[in-house]
Scaffold this motif. Structure first.
Motif, PDB file in Angstrom:
ATOM      1  N   ASN A 225       0.786  -1.035   0.203  1.00 30.36           N
ATOM      2  CA  ASN A 225      -0.329   0.187  -0.345  1.00 30.36           C
ATOM      3  C   ASN A 225       0.750   0.924   0.067  1.00 30.36           C
ATOM      4  O   ASN A 225       0.569   1.958  -1.152  1.00 30.36           O
ATOM      5  CB  ASN A 225      -0.817  -0.350   0.869  1.00 30.36           C
ATOM      6  CG  ASN A 225      -1.581  -0.908   1.093  1.00 30.36           C
ATOM      7  OD1 ASN A 225      -2.056  -1.714  -0.246  1.00 30.36           O
ATOM      8  ND2 ASN A 225      -2.438  -1.031   2.478  1.00 30.36           N
TER       9      ASN A 225
ATOM     10  N   GLN B  53      -3.552   3.135   3.691  1.00 29.11           N
ATOM     11  CA  GLN B  53      -4.043   1.858   3.726  1.00 29.11           C
ATOM     12  C   GLN B  53      -5.915   1.710   2.189  1.00 29.11           C
ATOM     13  O   GLN B  53      -5.814   0.632   0.792  1.00 29.11           O
ATOM     14  CB  GLN B  53      -5.089   1.348   4.464  1.00 29.11           C
ATOM     15  CG  GLN B  53      -4.030   0.428   5.380  1.00 29.11           C
ATOM     16  CD  GLN B  53      -4.772   0.306   7.073  1.00 29.11           C
ATOM     17  OE1 GLN B  53      -6.259   0.493   7.253  1.00 29.11           O
ATOM     18  NE2 GLN B  53      -3.673  -0.291   8.102  1.00 29.11           N
TER      19      GLN B  53
ATOM     20  N   GLY C 244      -3.739   1.787  -1.159  1.00 36.39           N
ATOM     21  CA  GLY C 244      -3.337   0.519  -1.945  1.00 36.39           C
ATOM     22  C   GLY C 244      -4.796  -0.045  -1.935  1.00 36.39           C
ATOM     23  O   GLY C 244      -4.529  -0.810  -3.312  1.00 36.39           O
TER      24      GLY C 244
END
Length: 189
Positions: free
Chosen positions: A55, A140, A143
């Motif tokens: 990520n 996060q 990603g």
């Protein structure tokens, strides 16, 4: 044949359990179990570490892309109001549940920080929600979605007098209320 040889015994249900916890393909889960001596707890930690690395790399790769779509989140409490705008690259990502969750988390973090006034968007990344820094949550989400996501603007105000009242407006409101946070494509407070 399951593709697992006798040298590598796997307890029934371990693959499925890790798959349901992570959402990752079976092949990645098998690799994680092999590397971690068939220990599901170690495999899960290993998978999470790999996901963070991937990520972060993806976030760096897309960081220069233009962000022209997004949503506004408004929090109105009795003694505090805040508004935050997150932008992404496409309208479909702006409607994605992961993007909406990130906006919700950002608005909660802004509200919990009790910062007042116009806030530099880069400062919001240092705020935390549920013990996790927003910078990690942004990484996060970037990603997962594969698009650049940025905080365009943040504003909050502590209401310290009963004579002050607030009002808000959201254009193209997408949800009536998400735990006290209203969302739309354009907003004013």
């Amino acid at each position: 044949s399951s593709g697992i040889n006798a040298e590598w015994p796997l307890r029934p249900g371990v693959l499925q359990k890790l798959r349901s916890e992570t959402g990752l393909p079976f092949i990645k889960i098998k690799d994680a179990l092999r590397v971690n001596d068939n220990n599901p707890d170690k495999a899960l930690i290993w998978l999470e570490k790999k996901a963070v690395e991937q990520n972060w790399a993806k976030a760096q790769k897309v960081s220069g892309r233009e962000t022209s779509h997004g949503l506004v989140g408004i929090v109105q409490k009795k003694d505090f109001v805040s508004m935050i705008t997150l932008q992404c690259e496409t309208e479909s990502v702006a409607k994605n549940e992961h993007f909406i969750t990130l906006l919700h988390q950002s608005a909660v973090a802004l509200q919990q920080s009790q910062a007042s006034g116009i806030i530099d968007p880069s400062n919001i990344l240092d705020k935390t929600v549920n013990g996790i820094k927003l910078s990690e949550l942004f990484t996060q989400t970037i990603g997962r979605l594969g698009e650049n996501i940025k905080t365009k603007s943040c504003f909050s105000y502590k209401i310290d007098s009963p004579s002050i009242s607030t009002a808000s407006y959201l254009h193209r409101k997408i949800t009536s209320d998400l735990n006290g946070i209203s969302l739309g494509s354009i907003g004013s407070l």
